[in-house]
Motif scaffolding. Structure first.
Motif, PDB file in Angstrom:
ATOM      1  N   PHE A   1      -6.698   7.069  -1.824  1.00  0.00           N
ATOM      2  CA  PHE A   1      -6.051   6.908  -0.662  1.00  0.00           C
ATOM      3  C   PHE A   1      -4.935   7.205  -0.224  1.00  0.00           C
ATOM      4  CE2 PHE A   1      -9.549   3.898  -1.949  1.00  0.00           C
ATOM      5  CZ  PHE A   1     -10.543   3.923  -0.948  1.00  0.00           C
ATOM      6  N   HIS A   2      -3.897   7.419  -1.203  1.00  0.00           N
ATOM      7  CA  HIS A   2      -2.772   8.287  -0.828  1.00  0.00           C
ATOM      8  C   HIS A   2      -3.106   9.409  -0.365  1.00  0.00           C
ATOM      9  CE1 HIS A   2      -0.880   5.975  -4.561  1.00  0.00           C
ATOM     10  NE2 HIS A   2      -0.916   5.098  -3.397  1.00  0.00           N
ATOM     11  N   LEU A   3      -4.045  10.235  -0.755  1.00  0.00           N
ATOM     12  CA  LEU A   3      -4.560  11.736  -0.286  1.00  0.00           C
ATOM     13  C   LEU A   3      -4.881  11.479   0.875  1.00  0.00           C
ATOM     14  CD1 LEU A   3      -5.809  13.034  -3.628  1.00  0.00           C
ATOM     15  CD2 LEU A   3      -3.622  13.449  -2.509  1.00  0.00           C
ATOM     16  N   PHE A   4      -5.755  10.594   1.391  1.00  0.00           N
ATOM     17  CA  PHE A   4      -6.430  10.352   2.716  1.00  0.00           C
ATOM     18  C   PHE A   4      -5.298   9.994   3.747  1.00  0.00           C
ATOM     19  CE2 PHE A   4     -10.375   8.403   0.743  1.00  0.00           C
ATOM     20  CZ  PHE A   4     -11.049   9.791   0.603  1.00  0.00           C
ATOM     21  N   GLU A   5      -4.287   9.199   3.191  1.00  0.00           N
ATOM     22  CA  GLU A   5      -2.907   8.759   3.991  1.00  0.00           C
ATOM     23  C   GLU A   5      -2.162  10.151   4.513  1.00  0.00           C
ATOM     24  OE1 GLU A   5       0.665   5.845   4.520  1.00  0.00           O
ATOM     25  OE2 GLU A   5      -0.962   5.260   3.172  1.00  0.00           O
ATOM     26  N   ILE A   6      -2.009  10.861   3.450  1.00  0.00           N
ATOM     27  CA  ILE A   6      -1.245  12.151   3.770  1.00  0.00           C
ATOM     28  C   ILE A   6      -2.051  13.118   4.848  1.00  0.00           C
ATOM     29  CG2 ILE A   6      -0.608  14.388   2.521  1.00  0.00           C
ATOM     30  CD1 ILE A   6      -0.175  12.776  -0.091  1.00  0.00           C
ATOM     31  N   GLY A   7      -3.319  13.161   4.603  1.00  0.00           N
ATOM     32  CA  GLY A   7      -4.021  13.843   5.694  1.00  0.00           C
ATOM     33  C   GLY A   7      -4.001  13.388   6.858  1.00  0.00           C
ATOM     34  N   ARG A   8      -4.151  11.903   6.927  1.00  0.00           N
ATOM     35  CA  ARG A   8      -3.978  11.329   8.237  1.00  0.00           C
ATOM     36  C   ARG A   8      -3.018  11.339   9.118  1.00  0.00           C
ATOM     37  NH1 ARG A   8      -6.129   7.014   6.262  1.00  0.00           N
ATOM     38  NH2 ARG A   8      -4.176   5.752   5.511  1.00  0.00           N
ATOM     39  N   GLU A   9      -1.574  11.318   8.380  1.00  0.00           N
ATOM     40  CA  GLU A   9      -0.176  11.473   8.797  1.00  0.00           C
ATOM     41  C   GLU A   9      -0.165  12.927   9.111  1.00  0.00           C
ATOM     42  OE1 GLU A   9       2.932   9.969   6.952  1.00  0.00           O
ATOM     43  OE2 GLU A   9       1.934   8.302   5.880  1.00  0.00           O
ATOM     44  N   ALA A  10      -0.828  13.728   8.748  1.00  0.00           N
ATOM     45  CA  ALA A  10      -0.644  15.140   9.131  1.00  0.00           C
ATOM     46  C   ALA A  10      -1.436  15.315  10.344  1.00  0.00           C
ATOM     47  CB  ALA A  10      -1.094  16.070   8.004  1.00  0.00           C
ATOM     48  N   PHE A  11      -2.705  14.654  10.563  1.00  0.00           N
ATOM     49  CA  PHE A  11      -3.347  14.798  11.563  1.00  0.00           C
ATOM     50  C   PHE A  11      -2.539  14.124  12.915  1.00  0.00           C
ATOM     51  CE2 PHE A  11      -7.195  12.344  13.775  1.00  0.00           C
ATOM     52  CZ  PHE A  11      -7.492  13.678  14.774  1.00  0.00           C
ATOM     53  N   PHE A  12      -1.971  13.150  12.635  1.00  0.00           N
ATOM     54  CA  PHE A  12      -1.390  12.370  13.971  1.00  0.00           C
ATOM     55  C   PHE A  12      -0.406  13.153  14.269  1.00  0.00           C
ATOM     56  CE2 PHE A  12      -2.491   7.841  12.178  1.00  0.00           C
ATOM     57  CZ  PHE A  12      -4.147   8.062  13.006  1.00  0.00           C
ATOM     58  N   ARG A  13       0.288  13.763  13.347  1.00  0.00           N
ATOM     59  CA  ARG A  13       1.605  14.530  13.647  1.00  0.00           C
ATOM     60  C   ARG A  13       1.165  15.842  14.300  1.00  0.00           C
ATOM     61  NH1 ARG A  13       3.265  15.128   8.756  1.00  0.00           N
ATOM     62  NH2 ARG A  13       4.156  13.092   8.569  1.00  0.00           N
ATOM     63  N   ALA A  14      -0.013  16.550  14.037  1.00  0.00           N
ATOM     64  CA  ALA A  14      -0.353  17.859  14.642  1.00  0.00           C
ATOM     65  C   ALA A  14      -0.785  17.209  16.212  1.00  0.00           C
ATOM     66  CB  ALA A  14      -1.625  18.095  13.895  1.00  0.00           C
ATOM     67  N   LEU A  15      -1.251  16.081  16.361  1.00  0.00           N
ATOM     68  CA  LEU A  15      -1.479  15.664  17.671  1.00  0.00           C
ATOM     69  C   LEU A  15      -0.325  15.335  18.540  1.00  0.00           C
ATOM     70  CD1 LEU A  15      -4.746  13.446  17.028  1.00  0.00           C
ATOM     71  CD2 LEU A  15      -4.812  15.592  17.730  1.00  0.00           C
ATOM     72  N   GLY A  16       0.835  15.364  17.839  1.00  0.00           N
ATOM     73  CA  GLY A  16       1.835  15.021  18.928  1.00  0.00           C
ATOM     74  C   GLY A  16       2.022  13.572  18.693  1.00  0.00           C
ATOM     75  N   SER A  17       1.512  12.652  17.774  1.00  0.00           N
ATOM     76  CA  SER A  17       1.663  11.325  17.631  1.00  0.00           C
ATOM     77  C   SER A  17       1.884  10.987  16.321  1.00  0.00           C
ATOM     78  CB  SER A  17       0.364  10.704  18.289  1.00  0.00           C
ATOM     79  OG  SER A  17       0.250  10.797  19.481  1.00  0.00           O
ATOM     80  N   PRO A  18       3.065  11.460  15.852  1.00  0.00           N
ATOM     81  CA  PRO A  18       3.127  10.901  14.516  1.00  0.00           C
ATOM     82  C   PRO A  18       3.361   9.555  14.335  1.00  0.00           C
ATOM     83  CG  PRO A  18       5.433  11.835  15.452  1.00  0.00           C
ATOM     84  CD  PRO A  18       4.259  12.078  16.499  1.00  0.00           C
ATOM     85  N   TYR A  19       3.009   9.236  13.008  1.00  0.00           N
ATOM     86  CA  TYR A  19       3.033   7.352  12.645  1.00  0.00           C
ATOM     87  C   TYR A  19       4.421   6.882  13.128  1.00  0.00           C
ATOM     88  CZ  TYR A  19       0.898   3.339  10.816  1.00  0.00           C
ATOM     89  OH  TYR A  19       0.613   2.156  10.512  1.00  0.00           O
ATOM     90  N   SER A  20       5.368   7.570  12.859  1.00  0.00           N
ATOM     91  CA  SER A  20       6.886   7.062  13.156  1.00  0.00           C
ATOM     92  C   SER A  20       6.834   6.591  14.527  1.00  0.00           C
ATOM     93  CB  SER A  20       7.887   8.156  12.796  1.00  0.00           C
ATOM     94  OG  SER A  20       7.767   9.108  13.489  1.00  0.00           O
ATOM     95  N   LEU A  21       5.971   7.383  15.585  1.00  0.00           N
ATOM     96  CA  LEU A  21       6.257   6.720  16.833  1.00  0.00           C
ATOM     97  C   LEU A  21       5.530   4.974  17.001  1.00  0.00           C
ATOM     98  CD1 LEU A  21       5.448   9.954  19.091  1.00  0.00           C
ATOM     99  CD2 LEU A  21       7.786   8.655  18.542  1.00  0.00           C
TER     100      LEU A  21
END
Length: 158
Positions: A39-59
């Motif tokens: 699930f850590h690996l899924f989260e790493i991929g999910r965060e990279a996906f959101f970042r690539a979309l221009g919507s990083p989780y930090s927002l």
């Protein structure tokens, strides 16, 4: 042969792939990834996906929002080992007003370069602020919608 629920998961739009090596901190003494650490690996991929979309989780976090896991299904097909080259794939499975479902899969690459799926999961999230469900932010939802519809302008940015 019994069909599993995961065999019927539909995704909307393309898969996003994020490559890495299995880090040492994810493995046990036998050098295999502990089941909960996938699930850590899924989260790493999910965060990279959101970042690539221009919507990083930090927002989301800056707005006091969080995507809470409401439910999940996971299938472990083959174990991962320390330092293997892998890709974590993420795709939109469903987009609701307050919720989102993402499909994940992890693939490793044999010496021949052929991908082999090792793990699959579908995670269902609810957007919350202080524990209360709220609508997904419009820009975030729009970016996910555009990705799901194979929007060439958005895909060109990723």
């Amino acid at each position: 042969m019994t069909r599993h629920h995961m065999d019927r998961v539909r995704v909307e739009g393309p898969w996003f792939a994020y490559g890495l090596r299995v880090p040492l901190f994810e493995v046990d003494l036998g050098q295999g990834v502990y089941h909960g650490n996938y699930f850590h690996l899924f989260e790493i991929g999910r965060e990279a996906f959101f970042r690539a979309l221009g919507s990083p989780y930090s927002l989301l976090m800056a707005d006091g929002l969080h995507l809470t896991v409401a439910s999940l299904q996971c299938r472990y097909l083959k174990s991962l080992r320390y330092d293997e080259v892998i890709e974590v794939h993420t795709a939109v499975s469903r987009l609701g007003r307050r919720s989102l479902s993402l499909a994940h899969r992890i693939q490793r690459f044999a010496h021949s370069g052929t991908p082999e799926t090792t793990t699959e999961a579908v995670m269902h999230f609810v957007c919350v602020r202080e524990g209360t469900p709220v609508p997904l932010p419009e820009r975030f939802a729009e970016n996910l919608r555009r990705w799901s519809q194979n929007d060439d302008d958005l895909l060109g940015q990723v």
